[in-house]
Design a protein around this motif. Sequence first.
Motif, PDB file in Angstrom:
ATOM      1  N   ASP A 152       5.524   5.381 -12.712  1.00  0.00           N
ATOM      2  CA  ASP A 152       6.413   5.181 -11.572  1.00  0.00           C
ATOM      3  C   ASP A 152       5.921   6.104 -10.466  1.00  0.00           C
ATOM      4  O   ASP A 152       4.904   6.795 -10.634  1.00  0.00           O
ATOM      5  CB  ASP A 152       7.878   5.448 -11.941  1.00  0.00           C
ATOM      6  CG  ASP A 152       8.114   6.826 -12.546  1.00  0.00           C
ATOM      7  OD1 ASP A 152       7.438   7.807 -12.144  1.00  0.00           O
ATOM      8  OD2 ASP A 152       8.978   6.943 -13.425  1.00  0.00           O
ATOM      9  N   LEU A 153       6.622   6.124  -9.357  1.00  0.00           N
ATOM     10  CA  LEU A 153       6.155   6.881  -8.204  1.00  0.00           C
ATOM     11  C   LEU A 153       6.071   8.378  -8.494  1.00  0.00           C
ATOM     12  O   LEU A 153       5.079   9.033  -8.149  1.00  0.00           O
ATOM     13  CB  LEU A 153       7.068   6.616  -7.001  1.00  0.00           C
ATOM     14  CG  LEU A 153       6.681   7.282  -5.693  1.00  0.00           C
ATOM     15  CD1 LEU A 153       5.251   6.941  -5.281  1.00  0.00           C
ATOM     16  CD2 LEU A 153       7.662   6.884  -4.588  1.00  0.00           C
ATOM     17  N   ARG A 175      11.575   2.439 -10.662  1.00  0.00           N
ATOM     18  CA  ARG A 175      10.587   2.883 -11.645  1.00  0.00           C
ATOM     19  C   ARG A 175       9.426   1.903 -11.776  1.00  0.00           C
ATOM     20  O   ARG A 175       8.923   1.633 -12.865  1.00  0.00           O
ATOM     21  CB  ARG A 175      11.228   3.154 -12.998  1.00  0.00           C
ATOM     22  CG  ARG A 175      12.316   4.215 -12.891  1.00  0.00           C
ATOM     23  CD  ARG A 175      12.548   5.068 -14.078  1.00  0.00           C
ATOM     24  NE  ARG A 175      11.350   5.741 -14.537  1.00  0.00           N
ATOM     25  CZ  ARG A 175      11.064   5.910 -15.809  1.00  0.00           C
ATOM     26  NH1 ARG A 175      11.855   5.480 -16.748  1.00  0.00           N
ATOM     27  NH2 ARG A 175       9.972   6.552 -16.160  1.00  0.00           N
ATOM     28  N   ALA A 176       8.982   1.388 -10.646  1.00  0.00           N
ATOM     29  CA  ALA A 176       7.845   0.470 -10.626  1.00  0.00           C
ATOM     30  C   ALA A 176       6.553   1.243 -10.846  1.00  0.00           C
ATOM     31  O   ALA A 176       6.419   2.385 -10.405  1.00  0.00           O
ATOM     32  CB  ALA A 176       7.800  -0.255  -9.284  1.00  0.00           C
ATOM     33  N   PRO A 177       5.573   0.635 -11.499  1.00  0.00           N
ATOM     34  CA  PRO A 177       4.304   1.315 -11.724  1.00  0.00           C
ATOM     35  C   PRO A 177       3.497   1.417 -10.435  1.00  0.00           C
ATOM     36  O   PRO A 177       3.611   0.578  -9.545  1.00  0.00           O
ATOM     37  CB  PRO A 177       3.584   0.410 -12.725  1.00  0.00           C
ATOM     38  CG  PRO A 177       4.126  -0.952 -12.428  1.00  0.00           C
ATOM     39  CD  PRO A 177       5.567  -0.722 -12.040  1.00  0.00           C
ATOM     40  N   VAL A 178       2.675   2.444 -10.352  1.00  0.00           N
ATOM     41  CA  VAL A 178       1.723   2.583  -9.250  1.00  0.00           C
ATOM     42  C   VAL A 178       0.372   2.138  -9.790  1.00  0.00           C
ATOM     43  O   VAL A 178      -0.070   2.604 -10.846  1.00  0.00           O
ATOM     44  CB  VAL A 178       1.657   4.030  -8.728  1.00  0.00           C
ATOM     45  CG1 VAL A 178       0.573   4.176  -7.664  1.00  0.00           C
ATOM     46  CG2 VAL A 178       3.015   4.457  -8.170  1.00  0.00           C
ATOM     47  N   LEU A 179      -0.259   1.225  -9.056  1.00  0.00           N
ATOM     48  CA  LEU A 179      -1.534   0.663  -9.488  1.00  0.00           C
ATOM     49  C   LEU A 179      -2.637   1.070  -8.534  1.00  0.00           C
ATOM     50  O   LEU A 179      -2.443   1.086  -7.321  1.00  0.00           O
ATOM     51  CB  LEU A 179      -1.449  -0.861  -9.535  1.00  0.00           C
ATOM     52  CG  LEU A 179      -0.349  -1.453 -10.410  1.00  0.00           C
ATOM     53  CD1 LEU A 179      -0.322  -2.966 -10.258  1.00  0.00           C
ATOM     54  CD2 LEU A 179      -0.530  -1.066 -11.861  1.00  0.00           C
ATOM     55  N   PRO A 184       0.812  -1.213   0.000  1.00  0.00           N
ATOM     56  CA  PRO A 184       0.000   0.000   0.000  1.00  0.00           C
ATOM     57  C   PRO A 184       0.847   1.265   0.000  1.00  0.00           C
ATOM     58  O   PRO A 184       1.858   1.349   0.692  1.00  0.00           O
ATOM     59  CB  PRO A 184      -0.809  -0.081   1.292  1.00  0.00           C
ATOM     60  CG  PRO A 184      -0.473  -1.356   1.954  1.00  0.00           C
ATOM     61  CD  PRO A 184       0.616  -2.021   1.201  1.00  0.00           C
ATOM     62  N   LEU A 185       0.400   2.230  -0.796  1.00  0.00           N
ATOM     63  CA  LEU A 185       1.065   3.529  -0.867  1.00  0.00           C
ATOM     64  C   LEU A 185       0.152   4.615  -0.323  1.00  0.00           C
ATOM     65  O   LEU A 185       0.498   5.328   0.616  1.00  0.00           O
ATOM     66  CB  LEU A 185       1.458   3.841  -2.316  1.00  0.00           C
ATOM     67  CG  LEU A 185       2.043   5.215  -2.579  1.00  0.00           C
ATOM     68  CD1 LEU A 185       3.382   5.382  -1.862  1.00  0.00           C
ATOM     69  CD2 LEU A 185       2.199   5.445  -4.082  1.00  0.00           C
ATOM     70  N   ARG A 221      -4.000   2.778  -3.708  1.00  0.00           N
ATOM     71  CA  ARG A 221      -2.884   2.835  -4.660  1.00  0.00           C
ATOM     72  C   ARG A 221      -1.758   1.974  -4.087  1.00  0.00           C
ATOM     73  O   ARG A 221      -1.446   2.040  -2.895  1.00  0.00           O
ATOM     74  CB  ARG A 221      -2.372   4.249  -4.872  1.00  0.00           C
ATOM     75  CG  ARG A 221      -3.425   5.281  -5.180  1.00  0.00           C
ATOM     76  CD  ARG A 221      -4.164   5.035  -6.494  1.00  0.00           C
ATOM     77  NE  ARG A 221      -4.954   6.212  -6.822  1.00  0.00           N
ATOM     78  CZ  ARG A 221      -6.269   6.284  -6.699  1.00  0.00           C
ATOM     79  NH1 ARG A 221      -6.957   5.250  -6.282  1.00  0.00           N
ATOM     80  NH2 ARG A 221      -6.911   7.389  -7.015  1.00  0.00           N
ATOM     81  N   TYR A 222      -1.136   1.193  -4.964  1.00  0.00           N
ATOM     82  CA  TYR A 222      -0.136   0.212  -4.541  1.00  0.00           C
ATOM     83  C   TYR A 222       1.093   0.257  -5.437  1.00  0.00           C
ATOM     84  O   TYR A 222       1.001   0.562  -6.622  1.00  0.00           O
ATOM     85  CB  TYR A 222      -0.726  -1.203  -4.606  1.00  0.00           C
ATOM     86  CG  TYR A 222      -1.700  -1.480  -3.496  1.00  0.00           C
ATOM     87  CD1 TYR A 222      -1.315  -2.193  -2.373  1.00  0.00           C
ATOM     88  CD2 TYR A 222      -3.006  -0.996  -3.552  1.00  0.00           C
ATOM     89  CE1 TYR A 222      -2.210  -2.429  -1.333  1.00  0.00           C
ATOM     90  CE2 TYR A 222      -3.902  -1.228  -2.521  1.00  0.00           C
ATOM     91  CZ  TYR A 222      -3.489  -1.950  -1.412  1.00  0.00           C
ATOM     92  OH  TYR A 222      -4.377  -2.165  -0.379  1.00  0.00           O
ATOM     93  N   LEU A 223       2.215  -0.085  -4.824  1.00  0.00           N
ATOM     94  CA  LEU A 223       3.468  -0.306  -5.542  1.00  0.00           C
ATOM     95  C   LEU A 223       3.838  -1.782  -5.399  1.00  0.00           C
ATOM     96  O   LEU A 223       3.578  -2.381  -4.357  1.00  0.00           O
ATOM     97  CB  LEU A 223       4.593   0.537  -4.939  1.00  0.00           C
ATOM     98  CG  LEU A 223       4.662   1.998  -5.369  1.00  0.00           C
ATOM     99  CD1 LEU A 223       5.549   2.799  -4.424  1.00  0.00           C
ATOM    100  CD2 LEU A 223       5.188   2.094  -6.796  1.00  0.00           C
ATOM    101  N   PRO A 224       4.477  -2.352  -6.419  1.00  0.00           N
ATOM    102  CA  PRO A 224       4.938  -3.729  -6.249  1.00  0.00           C
ATOM    103  C   PRO A 224       6.077  -3.788  -5.238  1.00  0.00           C
ATOM    104  O   PRO A 224       6.859  -2.844  -5.101  1.00  0.00           O
ATOM    105  CB  PRO A 224       5.418  -4.126  -7.643  1.00  0.00           C
ATOM    106  CG  PRO A 224       5.601  -2.858  -8.385  1.00  0.00           C
ATOM    107  CD  PRO A 224       4.749  -1.817  -7.743  1.00  0.00           C
TER     108      PRO A 224
END
Length: 161
Positions: free
Chosen positions: A123-124, A106-110, A91-92, A96-99
């Motif tokens: 990315d963040l 540069r991970a996507p935010v979902l 959880p961010l 909204r979540y980060l892997p």
Amino acid sequence: MAAQSAYSVHFGTDHREFLSEALPVGDRWLNWRNLDDHRIRAAVCWPFQGVLFDVEANAFWPASWGEKPKDEDARRRVVEARVGLWPQLVPLYGHRYLPADPHGTRAPVLSVYQTDVIVYGDDLLDYLHHEFRPGEHSHATRITASLLPPWTLFAFGHDIP
């Protein structure tokens, strides 16, 4: 980091660096310094609980999972086994979540709401601009369905393995 142990999560590189620089709290931010917070525990479980909810209430059952068991406990075991193999989401902010690690930088935010998954930022940094400075998100997404399966498969409407 103590929060990783307390909540059984593994912050990705970008997430860890962000939290080392700033720890936003309030509203839908989580206070990761609180090592016994029911909100954080619930947020960590949210992606799994959402998939389980869609299995039980919305007829979600990928064909690749085989025949859907008639028994609720059996369905839950299948969901636990399948989702347990997927990359962990941490959880961010709100939903909204980060892997988790080891995704790298540069991970996507979902945005994750049950099996409704949307890429909210490449990315963040892109996410922060998109969420908190809406006019600044103007470039095309670089995220593809194959980046973080099956979470990004949901985002692009593909079948789930």
